[in-house]
Design a protein around this motif. Structure first.
Motif, PDB file in Angstrom:
ATOM      1  N   GLU A 332      32.316 -11.456  30.676  1.00 31.86           N
ATOM      2  CA  GLU A 332      33.336 -10.810  29.860  1.00 31.86           C
ATOM      3  C   GLU A 332      34.715 -10.992  30.496  1.00 31.86           C
ATOM      4  O   GLU A 332      35.705 -11.267  29.819  1.00 31.86           O
ATOM      5  N   TRP A 336      34.606 -14.834  27.912  1.00 31.36           N
ATOM      6  CA  TRP A 336      33.596 -15.102  26.887  1.00 31.36           C
ATOM      7  C   TRP A 336      33.638 -13.996  25.834  1.00 31.36           C
ATOM      8  O   TRP A 336      33.775 -12.815  26.164  1.00 31.36           O
ATOM      9  N   ALA A 337      33.475 -14.364  24.580  1.00 34.76           N
ATOM     10  CA  ALA A 337      33.394 -13.378  23.512  1.00 34.76           C
ATOM     11  C   ALA A 337      32.084 -12.604  23.634  1.00 34.76           C
ATOM     12  O   ALA A 337      31.056 -13.153  24.058  1.00 34.76           O
ATOM     13  N   GLU A 338      32.116 -11.333  23.263  1.00 33.33           N
ATOM     14  CA  GLU A 338      30.921 -10.495  23.400  1.00 33.33           C
ATOM     15  C   GLU A 338      29.708 -11.071  22.672  1.00 33.33           C
ATOM     16  O   GLU A 338      28.620 -11.148  23.263  1.00 33.33           O
ATOM     17  N   THR A 340      28.984 -14.101  22.074  1.00 33.74           N
ATOM     18  CA  THR A 340      28.540 -15.284  22.816  1.00 33.74           C
ATOM     19  C   THR A 340      27.675 -14.879  24.002  1.00 33.74           C
ATOM     20  O   THR A 340      26.600 -15.464  24.239  1.00 33.74           O
ATOM     21  N   ILE A 341      28.137 -13.884  24.753  1.00 34.72           N
ATOM     22  CA  ILE A 341      27.369 -13.397  25.906  1.00 34.72           C
ATOM     23  C   ILE A 341      26.019 -12.868  25.448  1.00 34.72           C
ATOM     24  O   ILE A 341      24.965 -13.212  26.007  1.00 34.72           O
ATOM     25  N   ARG A 344      23.565 -15.623  24.070  1.00 40.10           N
ATOM     26  CA  ARG A 344      23.087 -16.502  25.143  1.00 40.10           C
ATOM     27  C   ARG A 344      22.120 -15.773  26.062  1.00 40.10           C
ATOM     28  O   ARG A 344      21.136 -16.363  26.535  1.00 40.10           O
TER      29      ARG A 344
END
Length: 363
Positions: A332, A336-338, A340-341, A344
């Motif tokens: 974060e 990285w966008a939430e 996306t995290i 993944r």
């Protein structure tokens, strides 16, 4: 309860014979828990909003965007998960099975510890909540009682305090009295690992649901003398009934995800995360798959290790390995966008779950 009430009548009304099948009752438990979360979710969330007002206190060192999004979202949504899980399990499981009650005991005990922590955070407007020593004392006490209970229920005296090793057929390590603190630590570790992972919308609940799916299969196979013998995994008489519990956990988790998906309408809080982790740990102890839990729940392990490494590095060298711990906050901070995290990390959890399940055959 339905099994105990209706299956004895199967001779009179043949369709009731369905209740003898674990697959049928596990599916029933999943759907019942899912329906309960859908029916009561909106009311629970409204009630939590009234109680919590501006939302739960959140760590001040989190990224500014995170704070702006999360401070108005109510916590303690784990009460919905625990309610749906408990009601569904009691309805569909064989209530004469001691393992069901032992796992429910751990779940409700850990949920109580988490609820006290969440309640203190809300009422005192302080992100610290219940003192760590009291949380560990509550978790450790309940875990030790459950470990003694589970060993007492095990009918195979040669394996009741043994640790099965994944990838090795019929190989166990006899721990003796050390099994009790080991089992306690498995439950405590799993509980706190899920708790540390619960930091972004939907991040913890999906890997928990994946782990529950895996252990539904493991419980079913472990409790079946034919399948366990073929696969070379420990046979535990009565462990198959925990597939019903896992089904209820899957349904409750799926229903909660409806409200916890980004942007979350509610967080599970410690009430939910401690209860879910404790439940998974207890199931792993019953089914003799404690080490496999570390693989299937590998995402939770990674999050926990990131915190341990961060704290140890800072105390020893004064430097931080990660920009922030647990690990999801590191990414974060990196921008990285939430979503996306979260997605993944879900993929990582799924891959680790498949590796964990492969241990059933690769022996």
């Amino acid at each position: 309860m339905l099994y105990n009430l209706l299956y004895p009548l199967a001779d009179v009304f043949t369709p009731l014979n369905l209740f003898r099948y674990l697959t049928f009752r596990s599916g029933g438990a999943t759907m019942t828990a899912l329906v309960i979360t859908f029916l009561f979710g909106p009311a629970v969330i409204r009630g939590l909003r009234r109680i919590q007002g501006a939302g739960p206190p959140i760590r001040a060192d989190l990224p500014a965007e995170h704070l702006a999004r999360k401070t108005v979202t109510p916590s303690m949504g784990g009460v919905l998960i625990v309610m749906a899980l408990t009601v569904s399990t009691v309805l569909w499981a064989d209530l004469s099975n001691g393992y069901v009650w032992a796992v429910l005991f751990v779940t409700l005990s850990y949920a109580t510890v988490g609820f006290l922590d969440d309640w203190l955070k809300v009422t005192k407007r302080n992100s610290k909540g219940l003192a760590g020593r009291y949380k560990l004392l509550g978790q450790g006490g309940a875990g030790l009682v459950a470990a003694i209970w589970i060993v007492w229920l095990n009918h195979d005296t040669a394996r009741e305090t043994a640790l099965a090793l994944p990838f090795l057929k019929d190989v166990v390590v006899h721990l003796g009295l050390l099994f009790y603190p080991f089992a306690m630590l498995v439950m405590m570790g799993a509980s706190n690992a899920v708790n540390l992972t619960d930091g972004l919308d939907g991040l913890a609940i999906v890997p928990a649901m994946i782990a529950a799916m895996c252990f539904a299969l493991i419980a079913y196979l472990t409790g079946n003398t034919i399948f366990s013998g073929y696969l070379g995994i420990p046979f535990v008489l009565g462990a198959g009934e925990l597939a019903v519990f896992c089904g209820a956990l899957i349904g409750a988790s799926l229903g909660f995800l409806w409200y916890n998906a980004p942007p979350a309408a509610v967080f599970m809080g410690d009430t939910g995360s401690l209860a879910i982790g404790g439940a998974l740990g207890a199931i792993a102890v019953v089914t003799k798959h404690e080490l496999v839990l570390a693989i299937i729940g590998g995402l939770f392990v990674l999050e926990t290790v990131s915190v341990i490494v961060q704290v140890a590095s800072f105390k020893l060298t004064g430097r931080r390995v990660f920009m922030m711990a647990p690990l999801h906050h590191h990414f974060e901070r990196k921008g990285w966008a939430e979503p996306t995290i979260v997605i993944r990390f879900w993929i990582i959890a799924l891959v680790l779950a498949m590796i964990g399940l492969s241990t059933l055959k690769l022996r």
